[in-house]
Design a protein around this motif. Sequence first.
Motif, mmCIF file in Angstrom:
data_model
loop_
_atom_site.group_PDB
_atom_site.id
_atom_site.type_symbol
_atom_site.label_atom_id
_atom_site.label_comp_id
_atom_site.label_asym_id
_atom_site.label_seq_id
_atom_site.Cartn_x
_atom_site.Cartn_y
_atom_site.Cartn_z
ATOM 1 N N LEU A 7 46.796 85.489 -9.920
ATOM 2 C CA LEU A 7 46.004 86.940 -10.389
ATOM 3 C C LEU A 7 47.072 87.102 -11.464
ATOM 4 O O LEU A 7 46.267 87.579 -12.616
ATOM 5 C CB LEU A 7 45.327 87.412 -9.317
ATOM 6 C CG LEU A 7 43.858 87.834 -10.196
ATOM 7 C CD1 LEU A 7 43.300 86.982 -10.181
ATOM 8 C CD2 LEU A 7 43.769 89.095 -8.764
ATOM 9 N N PHE A 11 45.889 87.434 -15.719
ATOM 10 C CA PHE A 11 45.644 88.277 -16.491
ATOM 11 C C PHE A 11 46.189 89.013 -16.964
ATOM 12 O O PHE A 11 46.405 89.016 -18.470
ATOM 13 C CB PHE A 11 45.992 89.666 -15.174
ATOM 14 C CG PHE A 11 44.757 90.309 -15.173
ATOM 15 C CD1 PHE A 11 44.296 91.205 -15.837
ATOM 16 C CD2 PHE A 11 44.710 90.855 -13.884
ATOM 17 C CE1 PHE A 11 42.536 91.996 -16.341
ATOM 18 C CE2 PHE A 11 43.361 91.825 -13.184
ATOM 19 C CZ PHE A 11 42.263 92.206 -14.439
ATOM 20 N N LEU A 94 39.161 83.072 -18.839
ATOM 21 C CA LEU A 94 38.256 84.044 -18.516
ATOM 22 C C LEU A 94 36.923 84.210 -16.825
ATOM 23 O O LEU A 94 37.160 85.118 -16.151
ATOM 24 C CB LEU A 94 38.099 84.919 -19.656
ATOM 25 C CG LEU A 94 37.532 86.407 -19.179
ATOM 26 C CD1 LEU A 94 38.365 87.368 -18.672
ATOM 27 C CD2 LEU A 94 36.601 87.002 -20.581
ATOM 28 N N ARG A 95 36.449 83.362 -17.215
ATOM 29 C CA ARG A 95 35.368 83.325 -15.932
ATOM 30 C C ARG A 95 36.228 82.735 -14.837
ATOM 31 O O ARG A 95 35.442 83.500 -13.231
ATOM 32 C CB ARG A 95 34.682 82.067 -16.639
ATOM 33 C CG ARG A 95 33.594 81.732 -16.315
ATOM 34 C CD ARG A 95 32.463 80.664 -16.477
ATOM 35 N NE ARG A 95 31.661 80.928 -17.331
ATOM 36 C CZ ARG A 95 31.191 80.167 -18.024
ATOM 37 N NH1 ARG A 95 32.030 79.199 -19.046
ATOM 38 N NH2 ARG A 95 31.032 80.998 -19.575
ATOM 39 N N LEU A 98 37.852 86.047 -13.449
ATOM 40 C CA LEU A 98 36.423 87.381 -12.542
ATOM 41 C C LEU A 98 36.397 86.631 -11.276
ATOM 42 O O LEU A 98 35.975 87.637 -10.553
ATOM 43 C CB LEU A 98 35.279 87.165 -13.483
ATOM 44 C CG LEU A 98 35.567 87.771 -15.798
ATOM 45 C CD1 LEU A 98 34.220 87.916 -15.991
ATOM 46 C CD2 LEU A 98 36.037 89.159 -15.104
ATOM 47 N N THR A 99 36.172 85.520 -10.726
ATOM 48 C CA THR A 99 35.317 84.634 -9.715
ATOM 49 C C THR A 99 37.137 85.088 -9.106
ATOM 50 O O THR A 99 36.356 85.402 -7.751
ATOM 51 C CB THR A 99 35.764 83.451 -10.259
ATOM 52 O OG1 THR A 99 34.365 82.898 -10.871
ATOM 53 C CG2 THR A 99 34.953 82.074 -8.650
ATOM 54 N N VAL A 101 38.947 87.758 -9.185
ATOM 55 C CA VAL A 101 38.711 88.965 -8.520
ATOM 56 C C VAL A 101 37.704 89.265 -7.877
ATOM 57 O O VAL A 101 37.487 89.746 -6.546
ATOM 58 C CB VAL A 101 39.098 89.799 -10.429
ATOM 59 C CG1 VAL A 101 38.549 91.442 -9.039
ATOM 60 C CG2 VAL A 101 39.867 89.843 -10.096
ATOM 61 N N SER A 102 36.403 89.101 -8.570
ATOM 62 C CA SER A 102 35.383 88.804 -7.094
ATOM 63 C C SER A 102 35.560 88.556 -5.924
ATOM 64 O O SER A 102 35.189 88.692 -4.600
ATOM 65 C CB SER A 102 34.199 88.098 -7.777
ATOM 66 O OG SER A 102 33.902 88.799 -8.838
ATOM 67 N N ILE A 104 38.442 87.952 -3.981
ATOM 68 C CA ILE A 104 39.495 88.689 -3.448
ATOM 69 C C ILE A 104 38.534 90.126 -2.469
ATOM 70 O O ILE A 104 38.888 91.631 -1.596
ATOM 71 C CB ILE A 104 40.526 89.898 -4.397
ATOM 72 C CG1 ILE A 104 41.100 88.428 -4.707
ATOM 73 C CG2 ILE A 104 41.280 90.136 -3.504
ATOM 74 C CD1 ILE A 104 42.458 87.779 -6.130
#
Lengths: 109, 109
Positions: A7, A11, A94-95, A98-99, A101-102, A104
Amino acid sequence: MKNLEQLKNEFANLSEFLIAIGDETRQAIIIALLEDNACNGLRVNDLTEVTDLSRPAISHHLKILKQAHLVDFRREGTKNYYYLSHNISEIEQLRQLLTHVSDIIDKEQ
Amino acid sequence: MKNLEQLKNEFANLSEFLIAIGDETRQAIIIALLEDNACNGLRVNDLTEVTDLSRPAISHHLKILKQAHLVDFRREGTKNYYYLSHNISEIEQLRQLLTHVSDIIDKEQ
DNA sequence: TTTAATGGTTTAAAAATAAGAACCAAAAGG
DNA sequence: CCTTTTGGTTCTTATTTTTAAACCATTAAA
């Protein structure tokens, strides 16, 4: 946790892209390029009119957008036509970030 | 085209968020908060150790992250515990923006 | 082969951001 | 009530980013 190392890289790899699209002047350029549905591409002077900025300023922002792989251009004589890149891989990256992070955040809830 | 006016707003509304997550120091803070899977929250001094920055610097970045609705905190006496917000609506908003942009690019191909 | 048009680059200034030292306020603990 | 802990807020400096004037190179047109 192995995932977080990955991750962190995702990033970092997207920093340039995120900084590029976070700036409102560059957003205006992107919108203008999206509006160009004839898809001929826009010239630097077209963009100075849209944004009320000087040519060097536009040139500078276009450079940042090029480095972030968001825009591309073709030359015709002395004229440069800028357009949005056809395949912006960063969008999918990026998509996915985001997935990640969501996921986690949701797991820890 | 009506859609582009909407897109412009979506973009503008996400500027703060994008700028917040584009910065590598703030990414390090976010990663540290994601690593806190005990979910107690981290204190400012925990974050100074992670990033090798001063307390005011961390405080400054946390402020930006708070304004972008990415982090939240709770107080316990003099201690502040920072954690990632439970519902970061900007994540879903950004996902939709990316879809919008992709759609327009693909349509024009 | 001049002359004009186009647009990138360099340079220098202005503006915004980031950083830490010093300071201040609030709460806990003695 | 004093002392310590915690951490936010100035304030000032350093760095980065943004901007436009001036400059330069390339191509097209006359």
